[in-house]
Design a protein around this motif. Structure first.
Motif, PDB file in Angstrom:
ATOM      1  N   LYS A  37      36.442  42.857  54.088  1.00 34.70           N
ATOM      2  CA  LYS A  37      36.590  41.906  52.982  1.00 34.70           C
ATOM      3  C   LYS A  37      36.663  42.661  51.660  1.00 34.70           C
ATOM      4  O   LYS A  37      36.078  43.720  51.502  1.00 34.70           O
TER       5      LYS A  37
ATOM      6  N   TYR B 217      35.966  42.501  47.471  1.00 33.88           N
ATOM      7  CA  TYR B 217      35.072  41.818  46.543  1.00 33.88           C
ATOM      8  C   TYR B 217      35.368  42.236  45.110  1.00 33.88           C
ATOM      9  O   TYR B 217      35.861  43.331  44.863  1.00 33.88           O
TER      10      TYR B 217
ATOM     11  N   GLU C  15      32.617  37.824  43.551  1.00 38.60           N
ATOM     12  CA  GLU C  15      33.659  37.000  44.145  1.00 38.60           C
ATOM     13  C   GLU C  15      34.253  37.700  45.362  1.00 38.60           C
ATOM     14  O   GLU C  15      34.366  38.914  45.403  1.00 38.60           O
ATOM     15  N   GLU C  16      34.636  36.885  46.356  1.00 37.58           N
ATOM     16  CA  GLU C  16      35.205  37.395  47.607  1.00 37.58           C
ATOM     17  C   GLU C  16      36.656  36.927  47.714  1.00 37.58           C
ATOM     18  O   GLU C  16      36.971  35.780  47.403  1.00 37.58           O
ATOM     19  N   TRP C  17      37.542  37.827  48.167  1.00 43.20           N
ATOM     20  CA  TRP C  17      38.947  37.496  48.308  1.00 43.20           C
ATOM     21  C   TRP C  17      39.133  36.538  49.482  1.00 43.20           C
ATOM     22  O   TRP C  17      38.628  36.764  50.574  1.00 43.20           O
ATOM     23  N   ASN C  18      39.868  35.445  49.235  1.00 50.23           N
ATOM     24  CA  ASN C  18      40.165  34.466  50.271  1.00 50.23           C
ATOM     25  C   ASN C  18      41.631  34.610  50.648  1.00 50.23           C
ATOM     26  O   ASN C  18      42.514  34.388  49.825  1.00 50.23           O
ATOM     27  N   GLU C  19      41.886  34.983  51.891  1.00 53.65           N
ATOM     28  CA  GLU C  19      43.261  35.210  52.352  1.00 53.65           C
ATOM     29  C   GLU C  19      44.078  33.924  52.350  1.00 53.65           C
ATOM     30  O   GLU C  19      45.288  33.968  52.144  1.00 53.65           O
ATOM     31  N   ASN C  20      43.450  32.782  52.594  1.00 51.87           N
ATOM     32  CA  ASN C  20      44.184  31.514  52.650  1.00 51.87           C
ATOM     33  C   ASN C  20      44.692  31.091  51.282  1.00 51.87           C
ATOM     34  O   ASN C  20      45.847  30.673  51.149  1.00 51.87           O
ATOM     35  N   THR C  21      43.846  31.167  50.269  1.00 51.51           N
ATOM     36  CA  THR C  21      44.233  30.719  48.923  1.00 51.51           C
ATOM     37  C   THR C  21      44.825  31.835  48.070  1.00 51.51           C
ATOM     38  O   THR C  21      45.371  31.569  47.006  1.00 51.51           O
ATOM     39  N   LYS C  22      44.660  33.087  48.525  1.00 45.54           N
ATOM     40  CA  LYS C  22      45.138  34.264  47.782  1.00 45.54           C
ATOM     41  C   LYS C  22      44.482  34.352  46.400  1.00 45.54           C
ATOM     42  O   LYS C  22      45.109  34.716  45.413  1.00 45.54           O
TER      43      LYS C  22
ATOM     44  N   TYR D  99      40.330  35.062  44.411  1.00 45.57           N
ATOM     45  CA  TYR D  99      38.913  35.381  44.564  1.00 45.57           C
ATOM     46  C   TYR D  99      38.110  34.097  44.399  1.00 45.57           C
ATOM     47  O   TYR D  99      38.434  33.261  43.549  1.00 45.57           O
ATOM     48  N   GLN D 100      37.074  33.942  45.236  1.00 46.62           N
ATOM     49  CA  GLN D 100      36.208  32.774  45.156  1.00 46.62           C
ATOM     50  C   GLN D 100      34.769  33.223  44.993  1.00 46.62           C
ATOM     51  O   GLN D 100      34.341  34.211  45.597  1.00 46.62           O
TER      52      GLN D 100
END
Length: 59
Positions: free
Chosen positions: A14, A16, A39-46, A48-49
């Motif tokens: 992951k 960050y 924040e962590e990178w979300n592959e689905n939304t492209k 950081y969340q």
């Protein structure tokens, strides 16, 4: 940060983003407020969340 510690164990594979900084604040006598965000990178939304953090008072 008021004697608080943050423990972070990253997940393998992951990405960050850590944000540490200061924000101007006229309500604070020092003139700023500290900001900390993870924040962590979300592959689905492209995007950081924000990652929910728990703080642990120093013993």
């Amino acid at each position: 940060w008021n004697k608080k510690k943050f423990v972070f164990t990253p997940k393998e594979g992951k990405d960050y983003l850590i944000i540490i900084g200061a924000i101007d604040s006229r309500s604070n006598e020092k003139g700023y407020v500290c900001r900390f965000s993870l924040e962590e990178w979300n592959e689905n939304t492209k995007q950081y969340q924000n990652v929910q953090l728990n703080d642990y008072p120093e013993k």
